[in-house]
Scaffold this motif. Structure first.
Motif, short mmCIF file in Angstrom:
data_model
loop_
_atom_site.label_atom_id
_atom_site.label_comp_id
_atom_site.label_asym_id
_atom_site.label_seq_id
_atom_site.Cartn_x
_atom_site.Cartn_y
_atom_site.Cartn_z
N SER A 100 47.03 33.50 40.35
CA SER A 100 48.27 32.73 40.42
C SER A 100 48.99 33.03 41.73
CB SER A 100 49.18 33.07 39.24
OG SER A 100 49.57 34.43 39.29
N VAL A 101 49.83 32.11 42.15
CA VAL A 101 50.54 32.27 43.41
C VAL A 101 51.44 33.50 43.39
CG1 VAL A 101 52.16 31.17 45.00
CG2 VAL A 101 50.47 29.78 43.78
N SER A 102 51.99 33.81 42.23
CA SER A 102 52.93 34.92 42.11
C SER A 102 52.26 36.26 41.83
CB SER A 102 53.94 34.62 41.00
OG SER A 102 53.26 34.45 39.76
N ALA A 103 50.93 36.30 41.81
CA ALA A 103 50.22 37.54 41.47
C ALA A 103 50.46 38.60 42.53
CB ALA A 103 48.73 37.26 41.34
N ASP A 104 50.56 39.85 42.08
CA ASP A 104 50.72 40.97 42.99
C ASP A 104 49.45 41.11 43.83
OD1 ASP A 104 50.13 44.12 43.43
OD2 ASP A 104 52.30 43.72 43.51
N GLN A 105 49.60 41.16 45.15
CA GLN A 105 48.45 41.14 46.05
C GLN A 105 47.57 42.38 45.91
OE1 GLN A 105 47.44 38.49 47.97
NE2 GLN A 105 49.02 37.52 46.73
N VAL A 106 48.21 43.54 45.70
CA VAL A 106 47.43 44.77 45.55
C VAL A 106 46.59 44.72 44.29
CG1 VAL A 106 47.57 47.27 45.24
CG2 VAL A 106 49.12 46.12 46.84
N MET A 107 47.19 44.27 43.18
CA MET A 107 46.45 44.16 41.92
C MET A 107 45.38 43.09 42.02
SD MET A 107 49.48 44.62 39.08
CE MET A 107 48.27 44.61 37.76
N ALA A 108 45.69 42.00 42.71
CA ALA A 108 44.72 40.92 42.87
C ALA A 108 43.50 41.41 43.66
CB ALA A 108 45.36 39.73 43.58
N GLN A 109 43.74 42.21 44.70
CA GLN A 109 42.63 42.74 45.49
C GLN A 109 41.78 43.68 44.64
OE1 GLN A 109 41.71 41.80 48.52
NE2 GLN A 109 39.93 43.16 48.42
N GLY A 110 42.44 44.47 43.79
CA GLY A 110 41.70 45.36 42.90
C GLY A 110 40.82 44.59 41.93
N ARG A 111 41.36 43.49 41.37
CA ARG A 111 40.57 42.67 40.45
C ARG A 111 39.39 42.03 41.17
NH1 ARG A 111 45.75 41.63 38.06
NH2 ARG A 111 46.14 39.89 39.48
N LEU A 112 39.62 41.60 42.41
CA LEU A 112 38.54 40.98 43.19
C LEU A 112 37.43 41.98 43.47
CD1 LEU A 112 37.59 38.44 44.66
CD2 LEU A 112 38.85 39.21 46.68
N THR A 113 37.81 43.21 43.80
CA THR A 113 36.80 44.24 44.06
C THR A 113 36.00 44.55 42.81
OG1 THR A 113 38.21 45.22 45.78
CG2 THR A 113 36.45 46.60 44.88
N ARG A 114 36.69 44.65 41.66
CA ARG A 114 35.98 44.91 40.40
C ARG A 114 35.08 43.74 40.03
NH1 ARG A 114 41.04 47.13 39.17
NH2 ARG A 114 41.72 45.24 38.08
N ALA A 115 35.53 42.53 40.33
CA ALA A 115 34.70 41.36 40.06
C ALA A 115 33.42 41.39 40.89
CB ALA A 115 35.49 40.08 40.36
N LEU A 116 33.56 41.79 42.14
CA LEU A 116 32.38 41.88 43.00
C LEU A 116 31.42 42.95 42.48
CD1 LEU A 116 30.86 41.04 45.54
CD2 LEU A 116 32.18 42.73 46.82
N ASP A 117 31.95 44.08 42.05
CA ASP A 117 31.10 45.13 41.47
C ASP A 117 30.36 44.60 40.25
OD1 ASP A 117 31.83 46.97 43.36
OD2 ASP A 117 33.41 47.89 42.13
N SER A 118 31.04 43.79 39.43
CA SER A 118 30.41 43.21 38.25
C SER A 118 29.28 42.26 38.64
CB SER A 118 31.46 42.47 37.41
OG SER A 118 30.87 41.85 36.30
N VAL A 119 29.52 41.46 39.66
CA VAL A 119 28.50 40.52 40.13
C VAL A 119 27.27 41.27 40.63
CG1 VAL A 119 27.96 38.84 41.93
CG2 VAL A 119 30.11 38.66 40.67
N ARG A 120 27.50 42.28 41.44
CA ARG A 120 26.37 43.04 42.00
C ARG A 120 25.60 43.76 40.90
NH1 ARG A 120 28.43 46.52 46.94
NH2 ARG A 120 26.20 46.61 47.35
N HIS A 121 26.32 44.28 39.91
CA HIS A 121 25.67 44.95 38.79
C HIS A 121 24.82 43.97 37.99
CE1 HIS A 121 25.07 47.84 35.55
NE2 HIS A 121 25.43 46.89 34.69
N SER A 122 25.34 42.77 37.78
CA SER A 122 24.60 41.76 37.03
C SER A 122 23.33 41.34 37.76
CB SER A 122 25.49 40.53 36.78
OG SER A 122 26.61 40.87 36.00
#
Length: 304
Positions: free
Chosen positions: A234-256
């Motif tokens: 979302s536009v109002s999402a906290d950028q630090v938390m958003a970056q953390g979620r993106l990094t975890r998402a990438l880890d999930s993709v690579r693991h899969s």
């Protein structure tokens, strides 16, 4: 042994005995002061020593400067290659290439079949020359915490001229990682750089692109599938938390991807986009993109 023979030839027996004893014999055909000889020898020794001191100081200044401005890994490797005047490769413990500087060596030749060649060269606890190709290697990382090594595949007869810069580069890389404290970031930068180079057409030679990709862990395949995944915030999402979620998402993709026995190059974009290049086996019965998109490769992106 030095002998003055002004009006005589050297007896054959002298030469024969010198060869047998491995004793250098110098014959002077004219009178010369002994001090003149010693001065020449001393000057040559001092000149060599002075040259080594100057080179050592230059190496120190180069890597001190790189450390002070927190240079990137690629800059450190390139500096080592320039000082040694030969190709230098940084690899991790799984034999994946993280950075390299080829100098005049073509990339496709430097990184050809890298993993197999690397495994033939044992890793020592200190800088040494070993393996069937005579690689000069230096471990990178603290004692018993090594995380990679630097390799000079073609050291030739450089000797200390190659060893000193390589060890200083290894120290600089170890300090760099201590500061970064993020090994995944280092690997991702290497993959990001290659994906960007491919996307922007910076690598016109397919052999070079293939060599770099395989050196980064992408298994050879007859089919390579590009894939983009977007994580919507979302536009109002906290950028630090958003970056953390993106990094975890990438880890999930690579693991899969690894979970189904495949390999991929990945690149993370600030916009929340993940670019992948998947290595897939050839199949007559299944379209590659259908296999990717219908879930045979379960790319589950879990975000909290």
């Amino acid at each position: 042994m030095i002998a003055e023979l002004l009006d005589a030839d050297v007896p054959d027996s002298v030469a024969a005995n010198a060869d047998r004893l491995e004793l250098p014999v110098v014959v002077l055909e004219r009178a010369i002061r002994f001090v003149d000889v010693t001065e020449e020898v001393h000057s040559a020794i001092v000149a060599d020593q002075y040259e080594e001191v100057v080179f050592s100081r230059h190496v120190h200044e180069v890597f001190t400067g790189l450390g002070m401005r927190r240079a990137e890994v690629t800059e450190i490797v390139e500096a080592a290659a320039e000082l040694i005047d030969s190709a230098v490769v940084l690899e991790d413990l799984t034999r994946q290439v993280l950075a390299f500087a080829g100098r005049v060596t073509p990339t496709k030749d430097l990184l050809r079949d890298w993993e197999r060649r690397s495994r033939l060269t044992p890793t020592g606890r200190e800088t040494s020359t070993s393996g069937p190709e005579g690689w000069l290697t230096a471990p990178v990382g603290a004692h018993r915490q090594e995380w990679g090594r630097l390799v000079v595949p073609h050291p030739g007869d450089l000797g200390e001229r190659a060893r000193m810069p390589l060890e200083r580069a290894a120290q600089a890389l170890a300090l760099h990682r201590m500061i970064e404290q993020n090994w995944t970031e280092l690997e991702m930068r290497a993959q990001n750089g290659l994906v960007d180079d491919l996307r922007l057409g910076r690598i016109p030679d397919e052999a070079e692109a293939t060599a770099r990709a395989h050196a980064l862990g992408l298994q050879p395949g007859l089919t390579y599938a590009p894939l983009t995944i977007r994580v919507v915030e979302s536009v109002s999402a906290d950028q630090v938390m958003a970056q953390g979620r993106l990094t975890r998402a990438l880890d999930s993709v690579r693991h899969s991807v690894r979970g189904v026995g495949r390999t991929a190059l990945t690149a993370l974009r600030p916009t929340g986009q993940m670019d992948l290049i998947l290595s897939l086996p050839a199949s007559r019965n299944t379209d590659v993109m259908t296999e990717v998109c219908t879930g045979r490769i379960q790319l589950v992106v879990a975000t909290p």
